[in-house]
Design an enzyme around this catalytic site. Structure first.
Site, PDB file in Angstrom:
ATOM      1  N   CYS A   1     -11.021   2.123   7.967  1.00  0.00           N
ATOM      2  CA  CYS A   1     -11.427   2.294   6.566  1.00  0.00           C
ATOM      3  C   CYS A   1     -12.528   3.344   6.486  1.00  0.00           C
ATOM      4  O   CYS A   1     -13.572   3.185   7.110  1.00  0.00           O
ATOM      5  CB  CYS A   1     -11.924   0.973   5.980  1.00  0.00           C
ATOM      6  SG  CYS A   1     -12.540   1.163   4.298  1.00  0.00           S
TER       7      CYS A   1
ATOM      8  N   LYS B   1      -4.400  -0.513  12.739  1.00  0.00           N
ATOM      9  CA  LYS B   1      -4.269   0.489  11.663  1.00  0.00           C
ATOM     10  C   LYS B   1      -5.091   1.711  12.039  1.00  0.00           C
ATOM     11  O   LYS B   1      -6.319   1.646  12.147  1.00  0.00           O
ATOM     12  CB  LYS B   1      -4.767  -0.117  10.341  1.00  0.00           C
ATOM     13  CG  LYS B   1      -4.733   0.819   9.139  1.00  0.00           C
ATOM     14  CD  LYS B   1      -3.400   0.767   8.438  1.00  0.00           C
ATOM     15  CE  LYS B   1      -3.369   1.549   7.137  1.00  0.00           C
ATOM     16  NZ  LYS B   1      -3.563   0.719   5.966  1.00  0.00           N
TER      17      LYS B   1
ATOM     18  N   THR C   1      -6.315   6.410   4.918  1.00  0.00           N
ATOM     19  CA  THR C   1      -6.567   7.566   4.046  1.00  0.00           C
ATOM     20  C   THR C   1      -7.330   8.681   4.769  1.00  0.00           C
ATOM     21  O   THR C   1      -8.010   8.457   5.764  1.00  0.00           O
ATOM     22  CB  THR C   1      -7.370   7.126   2.820  1.00  0.00           C
ATOM     23  OG1 THR C   1      -8.560   6.459   3.261  1.00  0.00           O
ATOM     24  CG2 THR C   1      -6.565   6.179   1.946  1.00  0.00           C
TER      25      THR C   1
HETATM   26  C1  SIN Z   1     -11.150   0.212   0.717  1.00  0.00           C
HETATM   27  O1  SIN Z   1     -11.203  -0.955   0.266  1.00  0.00           O
HETATM   28  O2  SIN Z   1     -12.159   0.928   0.774  1.00  0.00           O
HETATM   29  C2  SIN Z   1      -9.857   0.794   1.209  1.00  0.00           C
HETATM   30  C3  SIN Z   1      -9.402   0.159   2.466  1.00  0.00           C
HETATM   31  C4  SIN Z   1      -9.176   1.107   3.587  1.00  0.00           C
HETATM   32  O3  SIN Z   1      -9.208   2.323   3.419  1.00  0.00           O
HETATM   33  O4  SIN Z   1      -8.950   0.642   4.713  1.00  0.00           O
END
Ligand code: SIN
Length: 305
Positions: A133, A167, A195
């Site tokens: 994340c 992930k 992302t």
């Molecule tokens: C988030 O809640 O910031 C997105 C989760 C992620 O990018 O893993």
């Protein structure tokens, strides 16, 4: 056409998952009722990432739309482990598809607690370890360092025989090295991509738009990056890859299968169309047929020139 498949031992009626945090199944069930269950858009449900303690998430603003994409800086808001197990898990277990629970921690010991407690629940088919994340400063560099990823997996692997999925972040030069570390430590699969680090400038005033200054880009804009990384990783490891990054339809899902993913996940498109997962599944037989495949398995086994 039979689309049934599996991912690290989890039997699936088709190859379409949701990306963690992109489809709130409990909220959707409140809105759409049991019709959601009768025609659930995914073949397997991946929960929003769970942390040890409740989190409010990042300060606003948290979202920014880009050409062909979206930047989020959500910051993993959630009820914490106890709240998830007591309140959310029973509802998610009733969705009628296998359940993968995503977890994230800022120290190895907390990862151990999260995995141990989630793994004891029969409703849970597998656990995804979110080490990628971009919106939370975890203090760990696990997802960026192959040796740290391997060490984390070696600590977690003895805790459960349930599938452990790592992930991966796209924000490293060689994600395949991190994937190799995950596999060496005992991971059953990798999912990718999370992302891509990104920022937006407020159109009105001279400051950044997102509350914490930056976030993560997703959607069709990142698909070529995701395809390249899925291809590189799937050629480097023997464990299966769950491919995602800008999938909008059956054709783009099939691109990920051809790049080496065993199954795919729909993420950002769910925000635009909550039935996007179903549309991908419905379009797959025709998309496979157009490329000369008689089954999903043939496409999964195909290699690109
Ligand atoms: C988030 O809640 O910031 C997105 C989760 C992620 O990018 O893993």
């Amino acid at each position: 056409m039979d689309l049934s498949t599996d991912i690290c031992g989890i039997e699936l009626s088709g190859p379409v998952l949701n990306g963690s945090g992109t489809f709130d199944a409990l909220a959707a069930r409140r809105v759409f009722g049991d019709s959601l269950i009768e025609d659930f858009p995914f073949d397997c449900y991946v929960s929003k990432t769970i942390t040890m303690n409740p989190r409010p998430g990042n300060p606003p603003y948290r979202l920014w739309e880009t050409p062909s994409g979206m930047i989020n800086s959500i910051g993993l808001p959630g009820p914490g482990l106890d709240g998830f197990l007591e309140r959310d898990l029973p509802g998610l277990a009733g969705l009628g598809v296998p359940l993968i629970v995503s977890v994230m921690a800022d120290q190895v010991e907390d990862f151990e607690v999260l995995v141990s407690r989630v793994a004891t629940r029969d409703e849970v088919a597998g656990i995804e370890l979110n080490v990628s994340c971009p919106n939370v400063h975890s203090g760990l560099i696990v997802g960026e360092q192959p040796s740290e990823t391997e060490a984390l997996m070696k600590a977690l692997r003895p805790i459960t025989e349930k599938p452990l999925i790592v992930k991966l972040t796209p924000n490293v030069a060689n994600p395949q090295e991190v994937a190799v570390g995950a596999e060496a430590g005992g991971a059953d699969a990798v999912s990718m991509i999370n992302t891509v680090k990104a920022a937006a400038i407020d159109p009105g005033v001279n400051r950044t738009w997102l509350g914490v200054g930056a976030g993560g880009l997703s959607g069709p804009a990142v698909r070529p990056i995701a395809l390249a990384q899925v291809r590189a990783v799937s050629a480097s490891v023997g464990i299966p890859v769950i491919g995602m990054g800008g999938i909008t339809d059956a054709e783009s899902a099939l691109e990920f299968i051809l790049a080496g993913a065993r199954v795919v996940a729909v993420g950002t498109e769910n925000f635009r169309d909550p039935r996007a997962g179903s549309s991908v599944t419905e379009g797959l037989p025709a998309a496979l047929g157009r490329r000369g495949f008689g089954s999903l398995a043939e496409a999964q086994a195909a290699s690109l020139d």
